[in-house]
Structures are given as C-alpha cells and as structure tokens.
Design an enzyme around this catalytic site. Structure first.
Site, PDB file in Angstrom:
ATOM      1  N   HIS A   1      -7.124  -6.274  -0.537  1.00  0.00           N
ATOM      2  CA  HIS A   1      -5.987  -5.354  -0.446  1.00  0.00           C
ATOM      3  C   HIS A   1      -4.867  -5.904   0.433  1.00  0.00           C
ATOM      4  O   HIS A   1      -3.698  -5.676   0.165  1.00  0.00           O
ATOM      5  CB  HIS A   1      -6.476  -4.011   0.107  1.00  0.00           C
TER       6      HIS A   1
ATOM      7  N   SER B   1       0.837  -1.197   0.000  1.00  0.00           N
ATOM      8  CA  SER B   1       0.000   0.000   0.000  1.00  0.00           C
ATOM      9  C   SER B   1       0.882   1.260   0.000  1.00  0.00           C
ATOM     10  O   SER B   1       1.739   1.389  -0.872  1.00  0.00           O
ATOM     11  CB  SER B   1      -0.968  -0.049   1.190  1.00  0.00           C
TER      12      SER B   1
END
Length: 254
Positions: free
Chosen positions: A233, A84
């Site tokens: 994610h 991320s």
C-alpha cells in the site's frame, strides 16, 4: 480551514496529500526530489500533522480546505499526488474544483467504499494512556502488544509530539475515529471526471483489485493504471525510485 503546508522548489505547482495517520513529513524525501522539477507543496490534512483540529471531517470539507489553500497561495492550476485517503481527497477535489486541476496521481486507492480495516490500529492507539510514558521508546513497547508490525508502529509514532515534558498526539485521534466511517465512503459517485489521471497501485496491495478497474475507467474517463511490483500500500515508500520515474513521466518532468 487553513492547512499547514511546506513549499519546496519552483516551477509548476504540485500538491502532495498524505494518507490516514500521515503528514507532510512522510513525503519529505520524495518532495525534495520532485522539487527539482516543480514547486512542491506538501500539506497536512485537517486533524493531521500541524493543521488545525476539527470535530468534522469528510471529503467535501477536505476538498474545500485544499481549495482555500490554492486560493491563498494565488495558484491558478495544480498537479496533485494523493496517497490512500489523500487520493480520495484528490479525486473529490477534481470533481468539485476541476478548473484548478491539471493532472492527478492517485496512489493505491479507488473511488469506492472500503471496509473497515483500521479498527485494530484505532483500538490500540485509543487504549494508550500517554500520561504513563515519557519516551517514544516506551510508547513503542506498549504499542507492540497490539501492533506487532514494527514498520506500522514507527509510522504511527511519527505522530507523537513532546509538549514541554508531556507526550501527546499531533493527530486529533478522537475526531479521526469518530469520522472514520466518512473516510470509508466513495467519492465521485455517478460522476465522470476527464482530468488526466494516473492510478498507481502496489502489486502486493489489495486496495485496487481487478473488480475496481471498471469503476475507475468509467469515473475517470481519461485515466491510466500502473502497477508497481514489489510494493504494498505504501508504494512510494517501498519502491521510491520506480514511483518517482512513473510520476515524473506522467507529470511531464522526464
């Protein structure tokens, strides 16, 4: 800025960089497994974990922090895994300090500008008055009013610390909120990076979409993309076995 870090294992150095609201503790299990093949260095970014707090935060500063750590540890070249915003730090670092980078693994993030998606989390955390609570479970209950997903709450609650008898945040919440627009910005704009790079995305995640592939391949000209099905994610947490296999193969551990 001096970054808090943990070192496990020996061999070719591998630095792991967490994402927003994370810390090196999030990678403890995978770091232990990867340490069988490398010297694994997990870090806390500024304003996260046990690293120092600062009112300033952007990708250039975080890349500089990483360079300072590498210099302090007297490392010549490293592999990097970044998830991320940690992936964006890794990308920014590879552009600013290419001689330090051997290979990059960028997990579920593209070098593009992102829309604001964490406002609900920021609002929920900022609305909490921690002085009202004495137990983690009490904070969890209060947080559940605005954040229904238990897994997300448990992840966020890892940032709680007990100082004496007072609960506080380890993260610098106000600074992260104030600098959030900087964390949404693109990296490596109009650049070409030829360091071998593996982008890994979750099959159920929307962070890297088909429209991003041209930008990735034109910016990271020596890159590949792997999609891991059954993961969102947090690819490394949701499909750790497959993630470990793909990373080990790319980093020449297999």
């Amino acid at each position: 800025m001096k970054l808090h870090h943990q070192i496990t294992g020996s061999g070719r150095p591998l630095i792991i960089i967490h994402g927003l609201f994370g810390s090196c503790d999030n990678w403890r299990m995978l770091a232990k497994q990867l340490s069988q093949s490398a010297q694994v260095i997990t870090i806390d970014l500024r304003n996260h974990g046990q690293s120092h707090h600062s009112e300033e935060q952007n990708y250039q500063l975080m890349a500089d922090d990483l360079a300072e750590l590498i210099h302090d540890l007297k490392l010549k070249q490293v592999d990097i895994i970044g998830h991320s915003i940690g992936g964006k730090v890794a990308m920014a670092f590879s552009d600013a300090y290419p001689d330090y980078c051997r290979k990059l693994v960028v997990v579920d993030i593209a070098p593009k500008h992102y829309k604001q998606e964490h406002n609900a989390i920021f609002n929920a955390l900022l609305a909490l008055d921690l002085s009202l609570y004495s137990k983690r479970s009490e904070v969890d209950t209060a947080l559940s009013v605005l954040i229904k997903d238990k897994a997300i709450r448990q992840f966020l609650l890892m940032n709680l610390a007990l100082v004496g008898e007072v609960i506080t945040w380890r993260i610098n919440l106000s600074a992260l909120f104030n600098n959030y627009p900087n964390l949404l910005k693109p990296v490596c704009v109009n650049k070409q990076v030829d360091i071998p790079t593996c982008f890994i995305r979750g099959g159920s995640s929307h962070y890297i979409i088909e429209d991003d592939l041209q930008l990735i391949s034109s910016t990271f000209i020596n890159s590949e993309l792997i999609t891991i099905d059954g993961a969102g994610h947090w690819v490394h947490a949701e499909q750790p076995k497959v993630f470990l296999e793909k990373v080990s193969e790319f980093l020449d551990y297999a």
